[in-house]
Motif scaffolding. Sequence first.
Motif, mmCIF file in Angstrom:
data_model
loop_
_atom_site.group_PDB
_atom_site.id
_atom_site.type_symbol
_atom_site.label_atom_id
_atom_site.label_comp_id
_atom_site.label_asym_id
_atom_site.label_seq_id
_atom_site.Cartn_x
_atom_site.Cartn_y
_atom_site.Cartn_z
ATOM 1 N N ARG A 123 -9.985 3.040 2.660
ATOM 2 C CA ARG A 123 -10.489 4.387 3.426
ATOM 3 C C ARG A 123 -10.847 4.028 4.918
ATOM 4 N NH1 ARG A 123 -15.008 6.559 2.531
ATOM 5 N NH2 ARG A 123 -14.690 8.519 3.523
ATOM 6 N N GLU A 136 -3.871 3.783 -1.236
ATOM 7 C CA GLU A 136 -3.777 2.827 -2.622
ATOM 8 C C GLU A 136 -3.186 1.545 -2.417
ATOM 9 O OE1 GLU A 136 -2.256 5.156 -5.681
ATOM 10 O OE2 GLU A 136 -3.940 6.593 -5.819
ATOM 11 N N VAL A 184 -6.363 7.648 3.976
ATOM 12 C CA VAL A 184 -6.911 6.605 2.538
ATOM 13 C C VAL A 184 -5.430 6.215 1.757
ATOM 14 C CG1 VAL A 184 -7.327 7.250 0.337
ATOM 15 C CG2 VAL A 184 -8.347 8.772 2.228
ATOM 16 N N TYR A 242 0.850 -1.317 0.093
ATOM 17 C CA TYR A 242 0.022 -0.029 -0.148
ATOM 18 C C TYR A 242 0.974 1.223 0.141
ATOM 19 C CZ TYR A 242 0.963 0.357 4.954
ATOM 20 O OH TYR A 242 1.782 0.343 6.040
ATOM 21 N N THR A 255 -8.678 1.452 -3.432
ATOM 22 C CA THR A 255 -8.511 2.452 -2.640
ATOM 23 C C THR A 255 -9.249 1.811 -1.210
ATOM 24 O OG1 THR A 255 -8.926 4.287 -4.323
ATOM 25 C CG2 THR A 255 -9.370 4.790 -1.902
ATOM 26 N N ARG A 313 -2.181 7.908 0.799
ATOM 27 C CA ARG A 313 -2.392 9.202 -0.034
ATOM 28 C C ARG A 313 -3.129 10.136 0.710
ATOM 29 N NH1 ARG A 313 1.237 8.061 -3.199
ATOM 30 N NH2 ARG A 313 0.804 6.427 -5.099
#
Length: 219
Positions: free
Chosen positions: A179, A118, A116, A105, A177, A108
Amino acid sequence: MTSAADGDPGSDPRTADPDYDRHGGFPNFQPAQPGPGFGRFLAAMRRVQDLAVSADPDAATWDRAAELAEELAGLLEPFEAAEGVGPANRVPSLPGAGSLLMPPYRVRKFEPDEVVLEVAFSRFSVGGNYAVHGGVLPLLFDSVFGMVIHAAGRPISRTAFLHVDYRRVTPIDTTLTARGWVRETDGRKAFVNAELLDPEGNLLAEANGLMIRLLAGQP
């Protein structure tokens, strides 16, 4: 209970809690700077993990691969170090913070209201039919919960429970993504949520959990 928006989440938590860095007896790990070779090593190891679960060579090639793996283990074994000394999980600039345990990961957003990431899973994480193994997602969500707690300025906490709902098949080789956010707090308790989305915004999985702040001396 209070909502996540109550108070001043942007303030330094050490102002209100001088023992912030010492809850549960956790050491305050600092970022590591192992040099560019470590990043190359991790990238190669991730590829080896993928190939270890997907390659189908002849017997002689497996023998040679075993020899090389044993040679690598012998090279690194004299340098085995305690947690927080080796660079794994302490290099924020690398995918997965430099830990092979985690999918690669990248952060972001890291703010009090939301974290958050990616993330892209690969062949190593396949459970069947080229879909990510369901057991891999709780690992990701649990890590997101820990980041959420840190971003929100709450002291070191442990996961009391983690519940995952699977909504769609999670694909590999796709940038997804993740979150996470604090839903509400109640003293030592923080109720957290997270979700995993595909590039079109479709919900693949969602999680909710309870993180409890550790008392002094708790492991």
